[in-house]
Motif scaffolding. Structure first.
Motif, PDB file in Angstrom:
ATOM      1  N   LEU A 141       0.823  -1.211   0.000  1.00 16.77           N
ATOM      2  CA  LEU A 141       0.000   0.000   0.000  1.00 16.77           C
ATOM      3  C   LEU A 141       0.856   1.260   0.000  1.00 16.77           C
ATOM      4  O   LEU A 141       0.545   2.230  -0.709  1.00 16.77           O
ATOM      5  N   LEU A 142       1.933   1.264   0.755  1.00 15.99           N
ATOM      6  CA  LEU A 142       2.773   2.457   0.839  1.00 15.99           C
ATOM      7  C   LEU A 142       3.520   2.719  -0.458  1.00 15.99           C
ATOM      8  O   LEU A 142       3.615   3.861  -0.921  1.00 15.99           O
ATOM      9  N   ILE A 143       4.062   1.668  -1.077  1.00 21.45           N
ATOM     10  CA  ILE A 143       4.741   1.850  -2.368  1.00 21.45           C
ATOM     11  C   ILE A 143       3.734   2.286  -3.424  1.00 21.45           C
ATOM     12  O   ILE A 143       4.009   3.164  -4.249  1.00 21.45           O
ATOM     13  N   GLY A 144       2.549   1.691  -3.407  1.00 24.93           N
ATOM     14  CA  GLY A 144       1.519   2.073  -4.368  1.00 24.93           C
ATOM     15  C   GLY A 144       1.094   3.519  -4.198  1.00 24.93           C
ATOM     16  O   GLY A 144       0.930   4.248  -5.185  1.00 24.93           O
ATOM     17  N   ALA A 145       0.923   3.962  -2.954  1.00 20.70           N
ATOM     18  CA  ALA A 145       0.527   5.350  -2.708  1.00 20.70           C
ATOM     19  C   ALA A 145       1.619   6.320  -3.129  1.00 20.70           C
ATOM     20  O   ALA A 145       1.352   7.346  -3.760  1.00 20.70           O
ATOM     21  N   GLY A 146       2.864   6.013  -2.794  1.00 21.15           N
ATOM     22  CA  GLY A 146       3.965   6.897  -3.164  1.00 21.15           C
ATOM     23  C   GLY A 146       4.135   7.028  -4.657  1.00 21.15           C
ATOM     24  O   GLY A 146       4.405   8.118  -5.166  1.00 21.15           O
ATOM     25  N   SER A 147       3.951   5.924  -5.386  1.00 23.89           N
ATOM     26  CA  SER A 147       4.105   5.952  -6.836  1.00 23.89           C
ATOM     27  C   SER A 147       2.931   6.613  -7.533  1.00 23.89           C
ATOM     28  O   SER A 147       3.096   7.310  -8.533  1.00 23.89           O
ATOM     29  N   SER A 148       1.732   6.416  -7.009  1.00 32.01           N
ATOM     30  CA  SER A 148       0.542   6.864  -7.737  1.00 32.01           C
ATOM     31  C   SER A 148       0.105   8.283  -7.402  1.00 32.01           C
ATOM     32  O   SER A 148      -0.620   8.895  -8.186  1.00 32.01           O
ATOM     33  N   CYS A 196       1.831  11.271  -4.693  1.00 33.97           N
ATOM     34  CA  CYS A 196       2.772  12.391  -4.559  1.00 33.97           C
ATOM     35  C   CYS A 196       4.003  12.034  -3.744  1.00 33.97           C
ATOM     36  O   CYS A 196       4.442  12.799  -2.890  1.00 33.97           O
ATOM     37  N   GLY A 197       4.531  10.846  -3.972  1.00 31.66           N
ATOM     38  CA  GLY A 197       5.806  10.489  -3.396  1.00 31.66           C
ATOM     39  C   GLY A 197       5.806  10.374  -1.886  1.00 31.66           C
ATOM     40  O   GLY A 197       4.907   9.797  -1.272  1.00 31.66           O
ATOM     41  N   ALA A 198       6.837  10.962  -1.270  1.00 28.84           N
ATOM     42  CA  ALA A 198       7.052  10.802   0.173  1.00 28.84           C
ATOM     43  C   ALA A 198       5.877  11.322   0.991  1.00 28.84           C
ATOM     44  O   ALA A 198       5.512  10.724   2.008  1.00 28.84           O
ATOM     45  N   ALA A 199       5.287  12.436   0.580  1.00 29.58           N
ATOM     46  CA  ALA A 199       4.153  12.981   1.330  1.00 29.58           C
ATOM     47  C   ALA A 199       2.986  11.996   1.344  1.00 29.58           C
ATOM     48  O   ALA A 199       2.305  11.844   2.367  1.00 29.58           O
ATOM     49  N   ALA A 200       2.737  11.314   0.224  1.00 32.83           N
ATOM     50  CA  ALA A 200       1.657  10.324   0.172  1.00 32.83           C
ATOM     51  C   ALA A 200       1.988   9.112   1.033  1.00 32.83           C
ATOM     52  O   ALA A 200       1.104   8.546   1.683  1.00 32.83           O
ATOM     53  N   VAL A 232       7.709   2.308   5.843  1.00 38.26           N
ATOM     54  CA  VAL A 232       7.683   3.659   5.292  1.00 38.26           C
ATOM     55  C   VAL A 232       9.029   3.995   4.655  1.00 38.26           C
ATOM     56  O   VAL A 232       9.089   4.583   3.572  1.00 38.26           O
ATOM     57  N   ALA A 233      10.119   3.621   5.325  1.00 44.23           N
ATOM     58  CA  ALA A 233      11.446   3.917   4.795  1.00 44.23           C
ATOM     59  C   ALA A 233      11.690   3.213   3.465  1.00 44.23           C
ATOM     60  O   ALA A 233      12.263   3.793   2.534  1.00 44.23           O
ATOM     61  N   VAL A 234      11.257   1.964   3.359  1.00 43.14           N
ATOM     62  CA  VAL A 234      11.412   1.227   2.099  1.00 43.14           C
ATOM     63  C   VAL A 234      10.626   1.901   0.985  1.00 43.14           C
ATOM     64  O   VAL A 234      11.124   2.088  -0.134  1.00 43.14           O
ATOM     65  N   ALA A 235       9.385   2.281   1.282  1.00 40.45           N
ATOM     66  CA  ALA A 235       8.549   2.924   0.265  1.00 40.45           C
ATOM     67  C   ALA A 235       9.152   4.250  -0.181  1.00 40.45           C
ATOM     68  O   ALA A 235       9.183   4.562  -1.380  1.00 40.45           O
ATOM     69  N   ILE A 236       9.638   5.034   0.763  1.00 41.15           N
ATOM     70  CA  ILE A 236      10.230   6.324   0.414  1.00 41.15           C
ATOM     71  C   ILE A 236      11.519   6.131  -0.376  1.00 41.15           C
ATOM     72  O   ILE A 236      11.827   6.908  -1.291  1.00 41.15           O
ATOM     73  N   ALA A 237      12.278   5.088  -0.044  1.00 42.24           N
ATOM     74  CA  ALA A 237      13.495   4.808  -0.802  1.00 42.24           C
ATOM     75  C   ALA A 237      13.186   4.563  -2.280  1.00 42.24           C
ATOM     76  O   ALA A 237      13.914   5.028  -3.166  1.00 42.24           O
ATOM     77  N   LEU A 266      -5.303  13.127  -2.782  1.00 45.01           N
ATOM     78  CA  LEU A 266      -4.805  12.357  -1.644  1.00 45.01           C
ATOM     79  C   LEU A 266      -5.888  12.132  -0.594  1.00 45.01           C
ATOM     80  O   LEU A 266      -6.028  11.019  -0.064  1.00 45.01           O
ATOM     81  N   ALA A 267      -6.662  13.169  -0.277  1.00 38.07           N
ATOM     82  CA  ALA A 267      -7.670  13.045   0.772  1.00 38.07           C
ATOM     83  C   ALA A 267      -8.764  12.024   0.424  1.00 38.07           C
ATOM     84  O   ALA A 267      -9.035  11.119   1.219  1.00 38.07           O
ATOM     85  N   PRO A 268      -9.420  12.125  -0.748  1.00 37.67           N
ATOM     86  CA  PRO A 268     -10.409  11.086  -1.063  1.00 37.67           C
ATOM     87  C   PRO A 268      -9.796   9.695  -1.164  1.00 37.67           C
ATOM     88  O   PRO A 268     -10.437   8.702  -0.814  1.00 37.67           O
ATOM     89  N   PHE A 269      -8.541   9.632  -1.618  1.00 35.70           N
ATOM     90  CA  PHE A 269      -7.858   8.332  -1.670  1.00 35.70           C
ATOM     91  C   PHE A 269      -7.751   7.722  -0.280  1.00 35.70           C
ATOM     92  O   PHE A 269      -8.026   6.535  -0.077  1.00 35.70           O
ATOM     93  N   LEU A 270      -7.358   8.521   0.709  1.00 34.83           N
ATOM     94  CA  LEU A 270      -7.204   8.013   2.071  1.00 34.83           C
ATOM     95  C   LEU A 270      -8.540   7.577   2.660  1.00 34.83           C
ATOM     96  O   LEU A 270      -8.620   6.564   3.365  1.00 34.83           O
ATOM     97  N   LEU A 271      -9.596   8.331   2.377  1.00 33.83           N
ATOM     98  CA  LEU A 271     -10.921   7.961   2.879  1.00 33.83           C
ATOM     99  C   LEU A 271     -11.383   6.640   2.264  1.00 33.83           C
ATOM    100  O   LEU A 271     -11.915   5.768   2.955  1.00 33.83           O
TER     101      LEU A 271
END
Length: 359
Positions: A139-146, A148-152, A167-172, A245-250
């Motif tokens: 989920l974290l890698i998917g969110a970061g890629s799809s 806004c990166g680290a913020a997502a 989180v560190a792996v996804a941000i990497a 990002l917000a509707p995605f999180l909901l």
């Protein structure tokens, strides 16, 4: 007249704040250094923003000197990873206005939405079904890629119950492939101009970059390399993508709650959907900014404060991440991110080039 002892009692600082001070001071020192470095020409040219630099510095310190400081700095670092992070996501809304949507048009919004949905859907299927990764990392890698990166990644972590190493792996992965994109996208534009593979212009290129490149700083770098028109369109398209990002999180929170109920993993009193309130705050802040209520000086100060808060959160994340834990994640997260990067390049190109012509 109040006695001296009464004054001392009324001015007592809460113990929790005292305990958090060393860790917050350390995070703030790392964050301010990262913000300064991000403004230097070399780092700016290569799309290395303050968030990336903050986590790198945090990782370096976290695996060298921080273990000796963890006892005194731990409470403040934990505070930064939780409360300061959520406050930073809320203030991130000051970067956006709903008027930005009008500038990219419905085709731009549809392109962003389809890129986000297809990339995240591919991540979930490939990560869990094919590669056998755990749900948190996927989920974290998917969110970061799809999105806004680290913020997502940071915003999704509380919803996905991600650990520091996840989180560190996804941000990497965001750092690796987002940085690669800052060089590859302008090169592809130049190669296309020389060979005439596709009929495109700076505006189409900007939409392509904004809809597919990971970080905001990387979008700026890739767009500026082609020209001001491309950079302007890229940033607007990226901001519309960030607004999702917000509707995605909901939706993600709702989906995870339903999944737990279906699998019988809920407990008494836990049937309610966990609402990421900071996501609603993010939308509310964007709405206030859209109405033009806060003066420009207040917005500018809020954005600067947000940069600092997010950088402190990233530094705290790096400080509490051990290299051994990242190594333990193995090759699969990098492979997932690589496939998603290829998907963004190809599917993003098709959507950003073809969709505006269809709509």
């Amino acid at each position: 007249m109040p006695s001296l002892s009464h004054l001392r009692t009324s001015l007592v600082i809460p113990p929790a704040f005292i305990h958090a001070t060393p860790g917050l001071a350390l995070g703030c020192a790392i964050a301010t250094s990262a913000l300064w470095l991000a403004q230097q020409p070399w780092f700016a040219r290569h799309g290395l923003g303050a968030l990336t630099l903050a986590i790198v510095a945090g990782l370096l310190l976290g695996n060298t000197v921080y273990p000796r400081l963890a006892r005194s700095c731990g409470p403040g670092v934990a505070l930064a990873k939780q409360q300061l992070l959520r406050a930073g996501i809320v203030l991130y809304g000051l970067r956006l206005t709903f008027q930005d949507i009008a500038q990219v048009g419905w085709s731009g919004v549809a392109t962003d939405a389809l890129v986000l949905a297809s990339t995240f859907g591919l991540a979930c299927w490939l990560g869990q079904r094919v590669l056998g990764l755990d749900r948190r990392t996927t989920l974290l890698i998917g969110a970061g890629s799809s999105i806004c990166g680290a913020a997502a990644v940071l915003a999704t972590a509380p919803v996905a119950k991600g650990r520091a190493q996840d989180v560190a792996v996804a941000i990497a992965t965001v750092v690796v492939f987002g940085t690669l994109g800052t060089f590859l996208y302008p090169a592809l534009f130049q190669w296309n101009a020389e060979h005439g593979w596709l009929h495109t212009d700076a505006q189409h290129y900007g939409l392509y970059v904004g809809a597919t490149v990971h970080e905001v700083a990387q979008v700026v770098a890739a767009g500026t390399a082609v020209g001001p028109e491309a950079a302007s369109t890229a940033v607007i398209a990226k901001m519309v993508r960030v607004m999702m990002l917000a509707p995605f999180l909901l939706l993600l929170s709702t989906s995870m709650a339903r999944g737990e109920r279906t699998q019988g993993r809920h407990h008494a009193g836990r049937h309610a959907i966990t609402i990421p309130w900071f996501a609603l705050g993010f939308v509310a802040m964007a709405g206030v900014h859209s109405l033009g209520v806060p003066p420009a000086a207040v917005v500018h100060a809020g954005v600067q404060l947000d940069d600092l808060l997010l950088a402190i959160a990233m530094a705290a994340l790096g400080l509490t991440t051990h290299v051994q834990a990242v190594r333990a994640a193995g090759f699969k997260p990098l492979l997932l991110a690589a496939v998603l990067f290829a998907w963004l390049l190809l599917a993003g190109l098709a959507l950003s080039h073809g969709l505006p012509r269809w709509l």
